[in-house]
Scaffold this motif. Structure first.
Motif, PDB file in Angstrom:
ATOM      1  N   GLU B  33       0.836  -1.211   0.000  1.00  0.00           N
ATOM      2  CA  GLU B  33       0.000   0.000   0.000  1.00  0.00           C
ATOM      3  C   GLU B  33       0.865   1.255   0.000  1.00  0.00           C
ATOM      4  OE1 GLU B  33      -1.165  -2.428   2.597  1.00  0.00           O
ATOM      5  OE2 GLU B  33      -2.194  -3.253   0.839  1.00  0.00           O
ATOM      6  N   GLY B  34       2.075   1.121   0.517  1.00  0.00           N
ATOM      7  CA  GLY B  34       2.971   2.257   0.637  1.00  0.00           C
ATOM      8  C   GLY B  34       3.336   2.891  -0.678  1.00  0.00           C
ATOM      9  N   ASP B  35       3.074   2.207  -1.793  1.00  0.00           N
ATOM     10  CA  ASP B  35       3.434   2.803  -3.057  1.00  0.00           C
ATOM     11  C   ASP B  35       2.227   3.424  -3.767  1.00  0.00           C
ATOM     12  OD1 ASP B  35       1.999   0.763  -4.144  1.00  0.00           O
ATOM     13  OD2 ASP B  35       3.711  -0.290  -5.009  1.00  0.00           O
ATOM     14  N   ALA B  36       1.080   3.387  -3.085  1.00  0.00           N
ATOM     15  CA  ALA B  36      -0.148   3.889  -3.721  1.00  0.00           C
ATOM     16  C   ALA B  36      -0.024   5.362  -4.071  1.00  0.00           C
ATOM     17  CB  ALA B  36      -1.340   3.678  -2.791  1.00  0.00           C
ATOM     18  N   PHE B  37       0.749   6.079  -3.280  1.00  0.00           N
ATOM     19  CA  PHE B  37       0.887   7.514  -3.511  1.00  0.00           C
ATOM     20  C   PHE B  37       1.297   7.810  -4.950  1.00  0.00           C
ATOM     21  CE2 PHE B  37       3.722  11.176  -3.827  1.00  0.00           C
ATOM     22  CZ  PHE B  37       2.831  12.176  -3.475  1.00  0.00           C
ATOM     23  N   TYR B  38       2.302   7.080  -5.415  1.00  0.00           N
ATOM     24  CA  TYR B  38       2.816   7.361  -6.759  1.00  0.00           C
ATOM     25  C   TYR B  38       1.845   6.894  -7.845  1.00  0.00           C
ATOM     26  CZ  TYR B  38       7.041   8.469  -4.226  1.00  0.00           C
ATOM     27  OH  TYR B  38       7.947   9.037  -3.366  1.00  0.00           O
ATOM     28  N   ARG B  39       1.106   5.832  -7.541  1.00  0.00           N
ATOM     29  CA  ARG B  39       0.088   5.409  -8.522  1.00  0.00           C
ATOM     30  C   ARG B  39      -0.988   6.485  -8.663  1.00  0.00           C
ATOM     31  NH1 ARG B  39       1.285   0.262  -9.638  1.00  0.00           N
ATOM     32  NH2 ARG B  39       2.205  -0.862  -7.894  1.00  0.00           N
ATOM     33  N   ARG B  41      -0.610   9.588  -8.068  1.00  0.00           N
ATOM     34  CA  ARG B  41       0.018  10.742  -8.696  1.00  0.00           C
ATOM     35  C   ARG B  41       0.026  10.556 -10.223  1.00  0.00           C
ATOM     36  NH1 ARG B  41       2.254  15.931  -7.799  1.00  0.00           N
ATOM     37  NH2 ARG B  41       3.505  16.252  -9.648  1.00  0.00           N
ATOM     38  N   TRP B  42       0.282   9.371 -10.672  1.00  0.00           N
ATOM     39  CA  TRP B  42       0.368   9.116 -12.109  1.00  0.00           C
ATOM     40  C   TRP B  42      -1.007   9.107 -12.778  1.00  0.00           C
ATOM     41  CZ3 TRP B  42       2.690   9.674 -16.337  1.00  0.00           C
ATOM     42  CH2 TRP B  42       2.321   8.937 -17.461  1.00  0.00           C
ATOM     43  N   THR B  72      -2.017  18.974 -15.525  1.00  0.00           N
ATOM     44  CA  THR B  72      -1.025  18.557 -14.537  1.00  0.00           C
ATOM     45  C   THR B  72       0.390  18.672 -15.073  1.00  0.00           C
ATOM     46  OG1 THR B  72      -1.409  16.297 -15.260  1.00  0.00           O
ATOM     47  CG2 THR B  72      -2.551  17.039 -13.268  1.00  0.00           C
ATOM     48  N   TRP B  73       0.659  18.093 -16.230  1.00  0.00           N
ATOM     49  CA  TRP B  73       1.992  18.202 -16.822  1.00  0.00           C
ATOM     50  C   TRP B  73       1.886  17.825 -18.275  1.00  0.00           C
ATOM     51  CZ3 TRP B  73       1.228  14.382 -12.926  1.00  0.00           C
ATOM     52  CH2 TRP B  73       1.064  13.077 -13.423  1.00  0.00           C
ATOM     53  N   GLU B  74       3.034  17.878 -18.960  1.00  0.00           N
ATOM     54  CA  GLU B  74       3.066  17.539 -20.359  1.00  0.00           C
ATOM     55  C   GLU B  74       4.251  16.629 -20.643  1.00  0.00           C
ATOM     56  OE1 GLU B  74       4.286  20.365 -18.680  1.00  0.00           O
ATOM     57  OE2 GLU B  74       3.556  21.828 -20.131  1.00  0.00           O
TER      58      GLU B  74
END
Lengths: 450, 1164
Positions: B33-39, B41-42, B72-74
């Motif tokens: 679950e600790g990696d959910a942040f980056y998912r 974010r993506w 968000t970004w390009e």
């Protein structure tokens, strides 16, 4: 033998134009948020230069990576876990914000909102840490393209007798850096909370955000200084190798957006049982060969019997990274002497070769002269060797000779010479042509095989 | 086992993980679950294709990511069509600047609402309420001296307030109406550069300005990016290879172009082509980014590149034309250059000087346009008038004969034929004149020689039996143009110059002309940049490299290729409704109206040839402008010292105007630029930051044009100040232009609209699409100009009604006008229905198919296309545009541009090639792809490949890379020049006057002698790594990756001399202004030269200067415009005016400065 797979990267520095597009797209995607303003998972350094954070390669000071103890066993340069536990509440040895850089912004609102006054409105700089006015005196890329004095560069110090920082002898190249996703990661070993881990399936090194307690030992442990501390969440963050993308078959952001087309992604198979031994060879200069020996030929019969998904094996067979590292041996590891067995490798920059010959009056086009010139490159081989091979010039020379041989041979082909003969650099005509295709032409799906 | 390992081992059992046996590594498999942040974010909701729209030749297609309605970004698109299996592809294209663009969307520098200066708004509202009429209110404020000064002095001093769109557009409309009524429509000017990068955004404003009779100002020449050598040599504005064609080159020189910085997305071609064995040579003052890729790096003294190129030409002529004839080269120069053509020698006391080309008329021919048909000599010694000269281009009898067929094998030289004569040739290296012999023959009354023979004399290549002073060899230091002669000038060792010239020519011979020179701002933007370029081009012409894939010139600075040129030009000039539009060269416009001319205190004869006849003596450069305007060589705005609408009131306005001019009652405005009747009154900027970027002599702009306070130390007290009534800027971010503007309109960004992008760097067209709707009160340029047009039409209906406008037109290139010489401008009458401007803006006018679409001498007749657009876009139901196709949205404009251009519509391209073939009499079948058609939705889906069209000079298709002039070389189509060939020799009187009839070396200007400049450091302004002109230099991402504000690069030696350390605050001053910046001290810089990278605006981290106590200036605070008279020649074949094709350049590299360390305590 325990065969494992990792997604690794090779960057061809001979093509890097130092544009920093990778840095920006990475930053925009991952770290343009409070707490990590100063963080660049991907950065690009001008070499010679101090790097980011400055002088991070000075391990006498920062104590990153591994050393061998008197018994020849690996131990963290900053000390073992016990020392860490004992010093857990003290400041670890780590760069200060000034060593990275104090992020700032400007009073942009002035430009629109300034009342009628006697002069043109302006947006002066303001620290993002303190909120106070500031004079900007360091940034993530302060010494870009030889701006300022590069002499504090720790690598330069090791070859100072070979290098003169004068206009006539100016040289530079760019070094893009991400986390090395090492086979023997010292950050993982440094974490008292066990929050850092290397993913079994693809070797990506990650921080478990739930477990991280913000001890920052990983920042000390990583010799590449690619562990960062988010001062807002109080947790460690790092390059994720864009796992949410890689998992669905997309290349990392920094790779896909690399307009120099110098990044290659691919699967490397390695024998996990031999990692410790490889990282522990006594002579630093043997680390390069030792790590090469850990990598497994994807056509090795042992691979078939290993418990690996077939598409991974297939990817390993087509891996551009494997070819550049192991087949052509033109890619080299960054600072193998840190003993972390890094997994982002580099093709050293070749240019400018002929220029070195111009003074001698020799025809720089001639292959024999080309090889002689490598010894006298504008970019000193010694400098490259300190970066990539713990100071051993031989592997650097081999890589550069192969690049030079390819150019010389292809020039003959290009100009329509009837029977071009490749200079002897240990590669056959077919191999040179294949290498040329991979370096010059490789399409999206040939550069990124995941 | 140590205690710590025990702890970890315990931990190992407490969680689901694998720890390596030696406890070094922890392995985990998925599911954390600790990696959910980056998912999270993506994750994103959608990805929209767009790009960045101004003043960058990248034309990269981008993916814009959107989440929850927020950009968000390009990241770069990678879906370009393939360019072939044997070469690298275009993916990905982009650079760090583009990657940082989305920062602007929500940044604190974003302009969210319309703004105007409070002092102006207050006065306006008061006057309007009192007078009850917006136009009357505007008239009062701008004519009342106190009120006028009050708001003009406040320009640039803050005090902006939010206003409504209604109020803003009303004020803008009132200003326009008042100006047209009181002074004339040509007192209104619009400035917006580089249409190719966002065609609709550019065209919509230009269309509005053109419809009302205002003047659009050119930019390419103004930026000094226009290489005047291109019209001079090729008869073409600029036509260059796409970057994929670098791959084809066997030898590549980068000369004054720092490709990794300025052509970032294309650089990989250069890096990769080296692997194919391409040799790379870089010539630059500093050890630049390109030099890191070079096999050889030549450090040249700034501005002396021409000397090096001349010496290399000397070597090539000597070794490949004299010592040994090189059939590949000889054949090429005979067919494709003017070298075999005959030139008359004129008497100069008891010797001779080169005169004019011998023409058919000199041979006694009375054929049509005989004086425009040049002559060469056959092997048999007979003068022959070959096909292809301009005399065949516009005449009835020339039909089928305008081609490069040579029915004879011409003599390149008369050597050995007749008595040699000594000619005098100018030199500018301080050595007086050259005496050199040429072989001559007599034809009728004329003594003639060939251009080739003159060229050999000019380059100092000795041949047996010719009299004069010649170099004794390569090592002769005294005689131009030997390798040894150039060494003390350029600093490049003679032997390296020889070796590279030799390699270059050998490679060209071995590869059939695959040598390429990439050249750029470092060599173009000098006062004598055209001579530098001609010396380069000579190398390529002599070695058969032009018109080849992998060969020729590759001019990359400011060059832009609006590939769907014809459709864009129609919309931008509003020529579907009325012709001709007013299109004015920017440089002389600014030179006059910012009063920079007053600060030129030298005689126009000062810079002429030692052999000059004295035509310019006693004149001021401004007099030469007037002369050019009077001759009809070049237009100017305002044109007359009277409202052209008043001239239109006469029964026969044209006859009346001519009579008034003849009687001396009507004058040209250029004669008295400071007379208030002749001031420009309204200036609109969009997609542009004139005052923070391109305004050379920025402080003169502020002082004289705007009437604002400036850093000018000694302003000319006699000069006018405060000419502009209204400065209007549309932008999405705050710039030096917005802070000085009276009204600022909030523009949509590139991610918020539909548009089209193309470039010459790649062969594709692709779309902008809105990722989000314009936020806050921002509007697209398209919508904004429509709102302005509506407000304008409402007021104009009553105040202006329908008027007739007398438009003066210069003799246009690529029209029969190019044979006009100096008969004075053509006058045209244009009816303007001022109440109907908004309606016309939104519809495709009837002249589209009635008069057709002229382009490069052919005319497309788009009848079917207009019908198609009617179906696609709908028809206007009522009003003046009833029944015409609607252009009321930006995407319909995109559709029209694509439908009406040859590159995107094969039917029109084929039509154009058929017309062209009638004229040439040669086979041009198969060049066009008749079925090729691009519609807007194609470009939205992915970049689409364009096809060959008479709009451009090269062939292209999916398996053919674009290189210029391949149609000329392969299909015998003439260049658009006097001889129909590429020119070494330019025989116009003014060229002789300036000593530049032949390629020559002219050193940088001596500003100490000319203008009393005391600085000694060469002040150069190369393009920046961290911005595209002024855009991105204020972007936090770019600032964080660099030094975070304005900087000047200087050498270690120069810094030491004045006690400056890296990052110290410094001030650079000269007679034009002051710059405050921080020093970057670097050993990559050569002593004596400093770089302040281009377009560092004054808004970010610029303190007050010690010199003036006021805010430091932009990089252009130290530069100033100087006009080169030869750029104004007109009515003379390729030396004829066209917008952005020919005109004086705003060169700025000859500048000098003094730098000093200032107090390190700075105040803002």
């Amino acid at each position: 033998m325990r065969i494992m797979a990792q997604i690794a990267m090779v960057m061809n520095l001979d093509k890097c134009i130092g544009c920093h597009t990778c840095s920006v797209t990475c930053k925009q995607t991952w770290t343009n948020r409070p707490g990590v303003e100063y963080v660049w998972f991907n950065n690009v350094e001008t070499r010679p230069g101090q790097g980011y954070p400055r002088r991070y390669e000075d391990q006498d000071r920062w104590r990153g990576g591994w050393t061998l103890n008197r018994k020849g066993k690996l131990e963290l340069r900053a000390g073992g876990r016990l020392r860490k536990l004992l010093t857990i509440f003290a400041n670890p040895i780590m760069p200060s914000i000034q060593d990275y850089y104090e992020p700032w912004t400007y009073d942009y609102e002035n430009l629109t909102n300034a009342p009628l006054s006697s002069d043109i409105p302006v947006a002066p700089p303001r620290s993002l840490i303190s909120g106070e006015p500031t004079k900007i005196s360091w940034s993530a890329n302060w010494d870009d393209s030889l701006g300022g004095d590069p002499s504090p560069d720790p690598v330069l110090a090791q070859v100072s007798d070979q290098v003169k920082l004068s206009f006539e002898e100016a040289f530079m190249f760019y070094l893009p850096r991400i986390c090395e996703h090492c086979l023997n990661p010292s950050c993982v070993a440094s974490c008292p909370s066990g929050a850092l881990y290397k993913r079994e399936e693809d070797g990506i090194v990650l921080v478990d955000q739930d477990r991280c307690r913000g001890w920052r030992m990983c920042v000390t442990g990583c010799p590449y200084k690619k562990m960062y501390f988010n001062h807002k969440t109080g947790k460690a963050e790092k390059c994720t190798f864009c796992y949410p993308r890689v998992e669905v078959g997309l290349p990392t952001v920094c790779s896909e957006t690399c307009v120099g087309r110098l990044r290659y992604l691919g699967v490397l198979l390695y024998d996990a049982d031999r990692v410790s031994a490889a990282a522990s060879v006594p002579d630093e200069r043997d680390l390069y060969e030792a790590q090469l020996d850990v990598f497994i030929d994807p056509d090795d019969p042992a691979v078939a019997s290993a418990d690996l998904p077939p598409d991974w094996v297939e990817a390993a067979r087509r891996s551009p990274v494997y070819q550049l590292i192991k087949k052509y041996r033109i890619a080299l590891p960054l600072h193998p002497e840190y003993r972390t067995l890094p997994m982002v490798w580099y093709v050293p920059p070749l240019s400018p070769v002929v220029d070195a010959l111009a003074g001698t009056g020799h025809d720089g086009e001639d292959a024999v002269n080309l090889f002689a010139a490598i010894e006298a490159l504008r970019i000193p081989v010694g400098y490259l060797a300190e970066l990539f091979t713990a100071g051993d010039p031989a592997p650097v020379n081999t890589a550069l000779r192969r690049l030079a041989a390819m150019r010389s041979y292809m020039r003959a082909v290009n100009l329509g010479e009837p029977h071009p003969v490749p200079p002897d650099a240990g590669l056959s005509e077919d191999e040179l042509r294949d290498m040329y295709r991979l370096l010059a032409l490789a399409r999206y799906d040939e550069r990124y095989v995941i | 086992m140590s205690a710590e390992d025990v702890l970890l081992k315990m931990g190992r059992f407490l969680r689901r993980s694998a720890t390596s046996p030696d406890l070094r590594a922890v392995y985990l498999t998925g599911g954390v679950e600790g990696d959910a942040f980056y998912r999270d974010r993506w994750s994103h909701d959608k990805v929209v294709r767009s790009t960045h729209g101004v003043n960058c030749t990248g034309s990269c297609s981008w993916k814009v990511f959107v989440k929850d309605g927020i950009i968000t970004w390009e990241a770069q698109q990678t879906d370009y069509p393939s360019v072939g299996p044997d070469r690298p592809e275009y993916e990905p294209r982009g650079c760090p600047r583009g990657a940082a663009f989305s920062w602007y969307t929500y940044s604190p520098t974003r302009i969210r609402y319309p703004y105007a200066r409070r002092v102006l708004v207050d006065m306006y509202l008061e006057a309007r309420q009192r007078l009850g009429d917006p136009v009357a209110a505007w008239a009062e404020i701008t004519t009342n001296p106190e009120k006028r000064e009050k708001y003009q002095k406040a320009r640039g001093h803050g005090g902006l307030i939010r206003v409504t769109w209604d109020l803003a557009t009303e004020m803008i409309a009132a200003a326009h109406v008042h100006t047209i009524k009181a002074y004339g429509p040509d007192r209104i000017a619009g400035f917006s550069p580089i249409p190719a990068m966002s065609m609709v955004s550019h065209a919509i404003g230009s269309r509005f300005v053109s419809l009302i009779g205002g003047a659009m100002l050119s930019f390419y020449d103004w930026y000094a990016d226009l290489p005047v050598a291109s019209p001079q040599v090729f008869g073409d504005q600029t036509d260059v290879p796409e970057s994929a064609d670098w791959w084809d080159a066997a030898y590549l020189m980068m000369w004054g172009a720092n490709v990794p910085v300025t052509r970032t997305p294309d650089t990989h071609w250069m890096a990769e082509a080296r692997y194919r064995g391409q040799k790379v040579v870089v010539v630059s003052p500093d050890y630049n980014d390109a030099a890191t890729f070079a096999d050889e790096f030549l450090s040249v003294r700034p501005g002396t590149d021409g000397a090096l190129a001349m010496a290399m030409g000397h070597v090539i002529l000597k070794e490949f034309f004299v010592d040994r004839e090189t059939p590949f080269f000889t054949d090429y120069v005979k067919r494709f250059t003017d070298l075999p053509f005959l030139v008359r020698l004129d008497r100069n006391e008891n010797t001779y000087v080169p005169g004019k080309f011998l023409t058919a008329r000199d041979l006694g021919s009375s054929e049509e346009a005989a004086e425009w048909k040049t002559v060469l000599m056959s092997r048999e010694g007979v003068p022959v008038v070959p096909n292809g000269s301009v005399g065949f281009r516009w005449t009835e009898s020339g039909k089928g004969r305008w081609n490069l067929n040579l029915d004879t094998d011409p003599e390149l030289t008369l050597h050995g034929r007749g008595e040699p004569k000594e000619v005098l040739l100018p030199r500018f290296d301080g050595g007086g004149v050259c005496h050199r012999g040429v072989p001559v023959t007599r034809i009728g009354d004329h003594l003639v020689t060939t251009v080739f023979d003159l060229l050999m004399a000019q380059y100092g290549v000795r041949r047996e039996g010719l009299p004069g002073d010649w170099p004794t060899g390569y090592e002769d230091v005294a005689q131009p143009y030997t390798p040894a002669w150039q060494e003390p000038i350029t600093g490049v060792p003679a032997d390296r110059a020889v070796r590279i010239a030799r390699e270059f020519a050998r490679t060209a011979e071995a590869s059939n002309g695959r040598c390429m020179i990439i050249l750029g701002a470092g060599t173009t933007q000098w006062f004598h940049g055209d001579t530098i370029y001609r010396a380069f081009l000579s190398l390529l012409l002599l070695t058969g490299c032009q018109g080849r894939n992998g060969g020729g010139w590759a001019h990359y600075v400011g060059q832009e290729k609006c590939r769907p040129q014809t459709g864009w030009a129609l919309l931008a000039g509003a020529t579907d409704w009325s012709r001709p539009p007013r299109q004015t060269p920017g440089t002389p416009f600014w030179y006059l109206h910012t009063d920079q001319w007053r600060y030129d205190r030298f005689d126009a004869g000062e810079l002429t040839s030692p052999l000059a006849r004295g035509t310019f003596r006693g004149k001021h450069t401004a007099d030469l402008i007037t002369e050019a305007v009077r001759n009809g060589w070049m237009p100017m705005s305002p044109t007359f010292d009277r409202n052209p609408l008043d001239l239109g009131d006469a029964a026969d306005p044209i006859a009346h105007t001519r009579a008034e001019l003849r009687a001396g009652r009507l004058g040209y405005a250029a004669e008295h630029p400071d007379d208030p009747r002749n001031w420009p009154r309204v200036l609109t900027l969009w997609r542009s930051n004139l005052l923070g970027s391109s305004a050379k002599g920025d402080e003169y702009f502020l002082h004289h044009l705007l009437g604002a306070t400036s850093n000018l130390e000694h302003p000319d007290e006699e000069a006018a100040t405060g000419k502009l009534d209204l400065l209007l800027t549309l932008d999405f971010r705050m710039t030096s232009s917005t802070v000085f503007s009276d009204i600022v309109l909030p523009a949509a960004t590139w991610y918020e609209k539909h548009d089209l992008s193309s470039t010459d760097m790649h062969p594709f067209v692709h779309a902008f699409n809105p990722a989000i709707s314009p936020p806050w009160q921002t509007k697209t340029d398209f919508t904004a100009f429509h709102l302005i047009a509506r407000a304008f039409s409402d007021l104009a209906k009553e105040h202006l009604g329908v008027r007739r406008d007398v438009v003066a037109v210069a003799h246009q290139h690529d029209t029969p006008g190019e044979l006009a010489r100096d008969v004075g401008p053509d006058l045209k009458l244009v009816e303007r229905d001022y109440g109907a401007i908004a309606e016309k803006l939104a519809a495709l006018g009837p002249l589209t198919e009635k008069l057709g679409l002229p382009v490069k001498g052919v005319t497309f007749l788009p009848d079917e296309e207009v019908a198609w657009l009617g179906q696609r876009c709908g028809l206007v139901p009522r009003g003046v545009a009833k029944g015409r196709p609607e252009l009321d949205t930006d995407s319909k404009c995109c559709e029209a541009i694509l439908a009406l251009s040859g590159v995107s519509n094969g039917r029109l391209a084929a039509q154009g090639f058929r017309q062209l073939a009638e004229r040439t009499g040669t086979d041009l079948d198969g060049l066009a792809h008749e079925g090729h058609r691009i519609v807007f939705s194609d470009t939205q889906a992915r970049p689409v490949h364009v096809a060959a069209s008479p709009e451009w000079s090269g062939k292209e298709s999916h398996d053919r890379r674009y290189a210029p002039f391949t149609i000329n070389v392969e299909n015998g189509k003439p260049w658009h020049t006097l001889t129909g060939r590429m020119h070494f020799f330019l025989d116009h009187d003014w060229m002789h006057e300036y000593g530049e009839a032949l390629p020559i070396y002219r050193p940088p200007l001596d500003l100490a002698a000319l203008l009393g400049e005391t600085g000694t450091l060469r002040y150069l302004t190369p393009h920046s790594k961290w911005s595209i002109h002024s855009e991105y230099q204020d972007n936090l991402l770019m600032l964080s990756l660099s030094r975070g504000g304005p900087t000047i690069w200087m050498s270690v030696e120069d810094a030491a001399r004045i006690g400056v350390a890296d990052n110290d605050w410094i001030e650079a001053v000269n007679r034009n202004g002051v710059v405050v910046a921080r020093a970057i001290v670097s050993h990559r810089m050569p002593p004596g030269t400093v770089y302040m990278h281009h377009a560092q605006d004054r808004l970010i981290d610029v303190p007050k200067s010690e010199a003036t106590g006021r805010r430091g200036g932009i990089h252009n605070a130290l530069t100033r415009v100087l006009i080169k008279p030869t750029h104004m020649i007109g009515g003379y074949a390729q030396l004829s005016y066209a917008f952005n094709y020919l005109g004086p350049t705003g060169n700025q590299r000859d500048e000098l400065t003094t730098i000093r360390r200032r107090s390190q305590e700075v105040r803002y």
